[in-house]
Design an enzyme around this catalytic site. Structure first.
Site, PDB file in Angstrom:
ATOM      1  N   TYR A 145       5.835  19.074 -10.204  1.00  0.00           N
ATOM      2  CA  TYR A 145       4.572  19.669  -9.761  1.00  0.00           C
ATOM      3  C   TYR A 145       4.611  21.191  -9.803  1.00  0.00           C
ATOM      4  CZ  TYR A 145       2.419  15.364  -8.003  1.00  0.00           C
ATOM      5  OH  TYR A 145       1.838  14.138  -7.893  1.00  0.00           O
ATOM      6  N   LYS A 194      16.369   8.442  -9.148  1.00  0.00           N
ATOM      7  CA  LYS A 194      16.672   7.911 -10.489  1.00  0.00           C
ATOM      8  C   LYS A 194      18.014   8.509 -10.904  1.00  0.00           C
ATOM      9  CE  LYS A 194      15.484   5.562 -14.160  1.00  0.00           C
ATOM     10  NZ  LYS A 194      15.444   4.080 -14.129  1.00  0.00           N
ATOM     11  N   ASP A 226      12.701   2.466  -9.995  1.00  0.00           N
ATOM     12  CA  ASP A 226      12.101   1.303 -10.651  1.00  0.00           C
ATOM     13  C   ASP A 226      12.341   0.042  -9.821  1.00  0.00           C
ATOM     14  OD1 ASP A 226      14.772   1.708 -11.250  1.00  0.00           O
ATOM     15  OD2 ASP A 226      14.634   1.125 -13.356  1.00  0.00           O
ATOM     16  N   ASP A 250       4.494  10.256  -5.048  1.00  0.00           N
ATOM     17  CA  ASP A 250       3.069  10.152  -5.375  1.00  0.00           C
ATOM     18  C   ASP A 250       2.755   8.748  -5.874  1.00  0.00           C
ATOM     19  OD1 ASP A 250       0.410  10.974  -5.964  1.00  0.00           O
ATOM     20  OD2 ASP A 250       0.982  11.156  -8.072  1.00  0.00           O
ATOM     21  N   ASP A 254       0.934   5.281  -3.597  1.00  0.00           N
ATOM     22  CA  ASP A 254      -0.284   4.540  -3.971  1.00  0.00           C
ATOM     23  C   ASP A 254       0.020   3.057  -4.147  1.00  0.00           C
ATOM     24  OD1 ASP A 254      -1.781   6.879  -3.968  1.00  0.00           O
ATOM     25  OD2 ASP A 254      -2.853   6.353  -5.814  1.00  0.00           O
TER      26      ASP A 254
HETATM   27  C1  IPM Z   1      -1.933  12.900  -3.686  1.00  0.00           C
HETATM   28  C2  IPM Z   1      -2.749  13.207  -4.906  1.00  0.00           C
HETATM   29  C3  IPM Z   1      -2.378  14.570  -5.464  1.00  0.00           C
HETATM   30  C4  IPM Z   1      -0.896  14.548  -5.787  1.00  0.00           C
HETATM   31  C5  IPM Z   1      -3.196  15.007  -6.690  1.00  0.00           C
HETATM   32  C6  IPM Z   1      -4.677  14.997  -6.391  1.00  0.00           C
HETATM   33  C7  IPM Z   1      -2.750  16.335  -7.233  1.00  0.00           C
HETATM   34  O1  IPM Z   1      -2.582  12.204  -5.850  1.00  0.00           O
HETATM   35  O2  IPM Z   1      -2.057  13.647  -2.691  1.00  0.00           O
HETATM   36  O3  IPM Z   1      -1.171  11.942  -3.703  1.00  0.00           O
HETATM   37  O4  IPM Z   1      -0.492  14.085  -6.860  1.00  0.00           O
HETATM   38  O5  IPM Z   1      -0.110  14.997  -4.971  1.00  0.00           O
HETATM   39 MG    MG Z   2      -1.419  10.568  -5.233  1.00  0.00          MG
END
Ligand code: IPM
Ligand code: MG
Length: 359
Positions: A145, A194, A226, A250, A254
């Site tokens: 990032y 990893k 993984d 990240d 999710d």
């Molecule tokens: C999160 C989001 C952000 C990230 C994006 C919007 C840059 O996906 O907060 O998880 O990747 O950190």
């Molecule tokens: Mg995210």
């Protein structure tokens, strides 16, 4: 207690779920005699419309003079992604805030509500037995990032690179944080990396092992990223605290949110080393359902619950809200995203009415 909170509602469903959360904030103020001074700041596309900036200086100052930040969501619909208003909107607001306040640790509690076991995409035999209740701690200032980004031509080919970089200090912050969080839970840390391919991961593992010596009461295990994704699907109950690097975190957070059945249920908190924090739902601005009063307010309300616990140490108030949400679900009330039948759901505001009635 007298405290100030920066309210940054942003775009899409942000303002509407924030409005519902503010009703909860007012109720808690009234019931417990607190004074929460709410300071409103523009962020995202909404801010761009007014100031041609996704994070105006004024908003930054509001955050600086507050005791905590409650953030909604930013970003616009795909069909409008060509508009300047939405270009780099997330990057210019969320990533800039992270850097400005040096939010190094992101925390996402992944919990399947007992009342909502059935909406998890996993079978009852997997979710039901021991439940799913773990925390993901994600490093937030390093990795690909923030390393050097470059797009160039090499050997006549369009080429791009994003540098992933970690130093031991960055990893130590996460390591200590994870062991401390685990001490208050089931005393187990799973460090995800990893290390069979990456130097940054080898360093991550070394530092985790070193720091773990200071926490003999916490069990530390290492898991390849993984394999971790795989374990989410087949045995998610094994986890207590997961700690990992920025990009892995990240993606994994999710995926983990998916286990609960809806992103609309998961709050998050981002801390800097001084303990200052930003709280926001894990999901995005969901422009497709914005303005319809159907968005699930739970993630935003639970973000406020995290704020009460971690920034203000008001546990009684926090637990009361959590219980009211459980009670609402127990009584069968559902927003559209967590509802099985097409027409048996209530609006965002009605759902919040019910929560309020239990506070
Ligand atoms: C999160 C989001 C952000 C990230 C994006 C919007 C840059 O996906 O907060 O998880 O990747 O950190
Ligand atoms: Mg995210």
């Amino acid at each position: 207690m007298k405290r100030s909170i920066a309210i940054l509602s942003g775009d899409g469903i942000g303002p509407e779920v924030m409005d519902q959360t503010i009703r909860i904030i007012k109720k808690i103020e009234e019931k417990f005699g607190h004074q929460f001074h709410l300071q409103y700041g523009d962020v995202g596309g909404v801010a761009y419309d007014k100031f041609e900036k996704h994070l105006p200086e004024m908003t930054h100052q509001i955050c600086e003079y507050s005791d905590a930040i409650l953030f909604g969501s930013v970003g616009g619909p795909l069909t409008e992604s060509h508009l300047k208003k939405w270009q780099d909107c997330e990057k210019n607001s969320i990533l800039v805030l992270r850097k400005k306040f040096q939010f190094s640790t992101n925390m996402r509690p992944i919990k399947v509500f007992r009342e909502l076991n059935a909406i998890s995409p996993l079978k009852e035999s997997i979710v039901g037995a021991n439940g799913i209740d773990f925390i993901i701690l994600r490093e937030l200032l390093g990795d690909v990032y923030t390393g050097e980004h470059k797009t160039y031509i090499e050997n006549n080919l369009r080429t791009a690179t994003d540098l992933s970089l970690y130093n031991e200090k960055q990893i130590k912050i996460l390591a200590h944080h994870s062991f401390k969080v685990a001490q208050k839970r089931k005393s187990k840390v799973t460090s995800v990396d990893k290390a069979n391919a990456l130097d940054t991961s080898k360093l991550w593992r070394t530092i985790m092992n070193e720091v773990s010596n200071q926490y003999p009461d916490v069990f530390l295990e290492h898991m390849l990223v993984d394999n971790c994704a795989y374990q989410f699907m087949i045995n998610p109950s094994q986890f207590d605290v997961i700690v990992t690097a920025n990009l892995f975190g990240d993606i994994l957070s999710d995926a983990a949110a998916g286990l609960t059945g809806s992103l609309g249920l998961i709050p998050s908190a981002s801390f800097n080393e001084q303990g200052f924090a930003l709280y926001e739902p894990s999901g995005g601005s969901a422009p497709n359902i914005a303005g319809k009063n159907i968005a699930n307010p739970i993630a935003q309300i639970l973000s406020f619950v995290l704020l009460l616990k971690h920034s203000f140490e008001l546990y009684e108030e926090a637990i009361l809200i959590e219980k009211a949400i459980h009670q609402t679900l127990k009584n069968g009330f559902r927003t559209q995203d967590i509802c099985f039948s097409d027409n048996n759901y209530v609006s965002s505001s009605k759902f919040t009415d019910i929560i309020l009635s239990f506070i």
